[in-house]
Write a protein that holds these residues in place. Structure first.
Motif, PDB file in Angstrom:
ATOM      1  N   MET A   1       0.932  -1.217  -0.109  1.00 31.42           N
ATOM      2  CA  MET A   1       0.178  -0.016  -0.126  1.00 31.42           C
ATOM      3  C   MET A   1       0.827   1.296  -0.065  1.00 31.42           C
ATOM      4  O   MET A   1       1.874   1.278   0.667  1.00 31.42           O
ATOM      5  CB  MET A   1      -0.987  -0.001   1.076  1.00 31.42           C
ATOM      6  N   SER A   2       0.447   2.214  -0.775  1.00 32.78           N
ATOM      7  CA  SER A   2       1.249   3.598  -0.818  1.00 32.78           C
ATOM      8  C   SER A   2       0.879   4.515   0.456  1.00 32.78           C
ATOM      9  O   SER A   2       1.679   4.854   1.022  1.00 32.78           O
ATOM     10  CB  SER A   2       0.812   4.149  -2.244  1.00 32.78           C
ATOM     11  N   HIS A   3      -0.340   4.830   0.744  1.00 32.27           N
ATOM     12  CA  HIS A   3      -0.946   5.942   1.690  1.00 32.27           C
ATOM     13  C   HIS A   3      -2.238   5.609   2.166  1.00 32.27           C
ATOM     14  O   HIS A   3      -3.182   5.104   1.185  1.00 32.27           O
ATOM     15  CB  HIS A   3      -0.563   7.186   1.257  1.00 32.27           C
ATOM     16  N   VAL A   4      -2.678   6.651   3.196  1.00 31.59           N
ATOM     17  CA  VAL A   4      -4.145   6.507   3.578  1.00 31.59           C
ATOM     18  C   VAL A   4      -4.310   7.985   4.067  1.00 31.59           C
ATOM     19  O   VAL A   4      -3.341   8.672   4.147  1.00 31.59           O
ATOM     20  CB  VAL A   4      -4.632   5.791   4.555  1.00 31.59           C
ATOM     21  N   SER A   5      -5.583   8.248   3.817  1.00 31.42           N
ATOM     22  CA  SER A   5      -6.191   9.549   4.069  1.00 31.42           C
ATOM     23  C   SER A   5      -7.131   9.723   4.900  1.00 31.42           C
ATOM     24  O   SER A   5      -7.770   8.986   4.908  1.00 31.42           O
ATOM     25  CB  SER A   5      -6.480  10.603   2.830  1.00 31.42           C
ATOM     26  N   ILE A   6      -6.956  10.597   5.892  1.00 32.09           N
ATOM     27  CA  ILE A   6      -8.356  11.003   6.916  1.00 32.09           C
ATOM     28  C   ILE A   6      -8.704  12.261   6.730  1.00 32.09           C
ATOM     29  O   ILE A   6      -7.963  13.084   6.739  1.00 32.09           O
ATOM     30  CB  ILE A   6      -7.960  10.372   8.298  1.00 32.09           C
ATOM     31  N   GLY A   7      -9.930  12.283   6.929  1.00 26.32           N
ATOM     32  CA  GLY A   7     -10.610  13.830   6.897  1.00 26.32           C
ATOM     33  C   GLY A   7     -10.765  14.020   8.515  1.00 26.32           C
ATOM     34  O   GLY A   7     -10.963  13.486   9.218  1.00 26.32           O
ATOM     35  N   VAL A   8     -10.322  15.295   8.798  1.00 21.37           N
ATOM     36  CA  VAL A   8     -10.251  16.077  10.122  1.00 21.37           C
ATOM     37  C   VAL A   8     -11.360  17.244  10.065  1.00 21.37           C
ATOM     38  O   VAL A   8     -11.552  17.925   8.980  1.00 21.37           O
ATOM     39  CB  VAL A   8      -8.969  16.331  10.571  1.00 21.37           C
ATOM     40  N   THR A   9     -11.626  17.269  11.454  1.00 25.47           N
ATOM     41  CA  THR A   9     -12.778  18.541  11.574  1.00 25.47           C
ATOM     42  C   THR A   9     -11.948  19.865  11.769  1.00 25.47           C
ATOM     43  O   THR A   9     -12.248  20.707  11.139  1.00 25.47           O
ATOM     44  CB  THR A   9     -13.361  18.348  12.867  1.00 25.47           C
ATOM     45  N   ASP A  10     -10.753  19.810  12.370  1.00 24.30           N
ATOM     46  CA  ASP A  10      -9.935  21.204  12.669  1.00 24.30           C
ATOM     47  C   ASP A  10      -8.512  20.775  12.116  1.00 24.30           C
ATOM     48  O   ASP A  10      -7.616  20.268  12.770  1.00 24.30           O
ATOM     49  CB  ASP A  10      -9.994  21.286  14.092  1.00 24.30           C
ATOM     50  N   TYR A  11      -8.439  21.177  11.024  1.00 21.99           N
ATOM     51  CA  TYR A  11      -7.096  20.809  10.299  1.00 21.99           C
ATOM     52  C   TYR A  11      -5.837  21.326  11.080  1.00 21.99           C
ATOM     53  O   TYR A  11      -4.757  20.306  11.299  1.00 21.99           O
ATOM     54  CB  TYR A  11      -7.122  21.405   8.801  1.00 21.99           C
ATOM     55  N   ALA A  12      -5.914  22.499  11.551  1.00 26.14           N
ATOM     56  CA  ALA A  12      -4.639  23.023  12.121  1.00 26.14           C
ATOM     57  C   ALA A  12      -4.291  22.077  13.406  1.00 26.14           C
ATOM     58  O   ALA A  12      -3.150  21.720  13.727  1.00 26.14           O
ATOM     59  CB  ALA A  12      -4.962  24.364  12.384  1.00 26.14           C
ATOM     60  N   LYS A  13      -5.397  22.111  14.233  1.00 25.24           N
ATOM     61  CA  LYS A  13      -5.318  21.232  15.443  1.00 25.24           C
ATOM     62  C   LYS A  13      -5.036  19.824  15.030  1.00 25.24           C
ATOM     63  O   LYS A  13      -3.871  19.262  15.761  1.00 25.24           O
ATOM     64  CB  LYS A  13      -6.675  21.263  16.297  1.00 25.24           C
ATOM     65  N   SER A  14      -5.481  19.007  14.109  1.00 30.92           N
ATOM     66  CA  SER A  14      -5.020  17.909  13.768  1.00 30.92           C
ATOM     67  C   SER A  14      -3.656  17.636  13.352  1.00 30.92           C
ATOM     68  O   SER A  14      -2.977  16.915  13.619  1.00 30.92           O
ATOM     69  CB  SER A  14      -6.142  17.161  12.856  1.00 30.92           C
ATOM     70  N   ARG A  15      -3.446  18.609  12.392  1.00 30.88           N
ATOM     71  CA  ARG A  15      -1.773  18.466  11.828  1.00 30.88           C
ATOM     72  C   ARG A  15      -1.083  18.661  13.062  1.00 30.88           C
ATOM     73  O   ARG A  15       0.078  18.044  12.920  1.00 30.88           O
ATOM     74  CB  ARG A  15      -1.759  19.945  10.820  1.00 30.88           C
ATOM     75  N   ALA A  16      -1.300  19.695  13.988  1.00 31.60           N
ATOM     76  CA  ALA A  16      -0.405  19.686  15.146  1.00 31.60           C
ATOM     77  C   ALA A  16      -0.318  18.513  15.831  1.00 31.60           C
ATOM     78  O   ALA A  16       0.965  17.944  16.370  1.00 31.60           O
ATOM     79  CB  ALA A  16      -0.752  20.969  15.858  1.00 31.60           C
ATOM     80  N   PHE A  17      -1.619  17.923  16.186  1.00 27.62           N
ATOM     81  CA  PHE A  17      -1.516  16.574  17.058  1.00 27.62           C
ATOM     82  C   PHE A  17      -0.862  15.360  16.145  1.00 27.62           C
ATOM     83  O   PHE A  17       0.172  15.017  16.735  1.00 27.62           O
ATOM     84  CB  PHE A  17      -3.005  16.284  17.051  1.00 27.62           C
ATOM     85  N   TYR A  18      -0.904  15.393  14.966  1.00 20.23           N
ATOM     86  CA  TYR A  18       0.054  14.359  14.309  1.00 20.23           C
ATOM     87  C   TYR A  18       1.225  14.486  14.287  1.00 20.23           C
ATOM     88  O   TYR A  18       2.208  13.558  14.186  1.00 20.23           O
ATOM     89  CB  TYR A  18      -0.813  14.067  12.910  1.00 20.23           C
ATOM     90  N   GLU A  19       1.682  15.720  13.966  1.00 20.78           N
ATOM     91  CA  GLU A  19       2.976  16.265  13.761  1.00 20.78           C
ATOM     92  C   GLU A  19       3.876  15.823  15.101  1.00 20.78           C
ATOM     93  O   GLU A  19       4.919  15.043  15.071  1.00 20.78           O
ATOM     94  CB  GLU A  19       3.135  17.807  13.644  1.00 20.78           C
ATOM     95  N   ALA A  20       3.355  15.978  16.154  1.00 18.38           N
ATOM     96  CA  ALA A  20       3.807  15.644  17.635  1.00 18.38           C
ATOM     97  C   ALA A  20       3.795  14.178  17.879  1.00 18.38           C
ATOM     98  O   ALA A  20       4.658  13.646  18.186  1.00 18.38           O
ATOM     99  CB  ALA A  20       3.223  16.443  18.742  1.00 18.38           C
ATOM    100  N   VAL A  21       2.653  13.646  17.597  1.00 18.44           N
ATOM    101  CA  VAL A  21       2.687  12.239  17.863  1.00 18.44           C
ATOM    102  C   VAL A  21       3.599  11.501  16.960  1.00 18.44           C
ATOM    103  O   VAL A  21       4.113  10.488  17.303  1.00 18.44           O
ATOM    104  CB  VAL A  21       1.067  11.705  17.856  1.00 18.44           C
ATOM    105  N   LEU A  22       3.360  11.767  15.717  1.00 17.63           N
ATOM    106  CA  LEU A  22       4.390  10.855  14.830  1.00 17.63           C
ATOM    107  C   LEU A  22       5.664  11.070  14.666  1.00 17.63           C
ATOM    108  O   LEU A  22       6.362  10.012  14.438  1.00 17.63           O
ATOM    109  CB  LEU A  22       3.508  11.027  13.309  1.00 17.63           C
ATOM    110  N   ALA A  23       6.053  12.168  15.420  1.00 18.50           N
ATOM    111  CA  ALA A  23       7.476  12.392  15.694  1.00 18.50           C
ATOM    112  C   ALA A  23       7.840  11.197  16.580  1.00 18.50           C
ATOM    113  O   ALA A  23       9.129  10.968  16.544  1.00 18.50           O
ATOM    114  CB  ALA A  23       7.486  13.918  16.318  1.00 18.50           C
ATOM    115  N   THR A  24       7.053  10.763  17.420  1.00 25.80           N
ATOM    116  CA  THR A  24       7.723   9.813  18.329  1.00 25.80           C
ATOM    117  C   THR A  24       8.040   8.389  17.806  1.00 25.80           C
ATOM    118  O   THR A  24       8.722   7.589  18.280  1.00 25.80           O
ATOM    119  CB  THR A  24       6.701   9.415  19.475  1.00 25.80           C
TER     120      THR A  24
END
Length: 134
Positions: free
Chosen positions: A1-24
């Motif tokens: 598989m190449s990639h997946v996408s998810i829709g989010v309600t608050d783009y800025a908040k979700s981007r920041a969430f995943y930026e911090a979480v996926l950095a781990t």
């Protein structure tokens, strides 16, 4: 598989969430799109693997029943860091870090619900991979 996408309600908040979480687990933003009607960030270790975005149709995002997104962590400590960071940033626990022998003796993982309710997982496979190459 190449990639997946998810829709989010608050783009800025979700981007920041995943930026911090996926950095781990060693992932970062590798590409972004800011076009009329869509904002998106692609996360990956080398190339876009997981996209967070506003839905293209402009409708409210929804969570898939029976769907979850598993992220490969390099070790058990990274699984724990993923869990800790996600909970700190507002994710809901859905299975604490630990061994899951029913998934295989080498499996160690955790499950959470992100800010929109998507089920996410970090897992480490604690066994050597046989690539079939010498």
């Amino acid at each position: 598989m190449s990639h997946v996408s998810i829709g989010v309600t608050d783009y800025a908040k979700s981007r920041a969430f995943y930026e911090a979480v996926l950095a781990t687990i060693g992932a970062k933003v590798v590409m972004e799109v800011d076009a009329p009607g869509v904002q998106a960030a692609a996360f990956g270790k080398q190339f876009p693997e997981f996209w967070v975005q506003t839905p293209h149709d402009g409708e409210k995002p929804s969570v898939g029943n029976g769907t979850h997104f598993g992220f490969l962590a390099p070790n058990n400590s990274a699984v724990r860091a993923f869990w800790d960071k996600a909970v700190e940033l507002g994710a809901s626990p859905d299975g604490e870090p630990g061994p899951r022998p029913h998934y295989g003796e080498a499996y160690y993982g955790c499950f959470l619900r992100d800010l929109d309710g998507h089920k996410i997982e970090a897992m480490a496979w604690n066994a050597a991979f046989d690539t079939g190459h010498d």
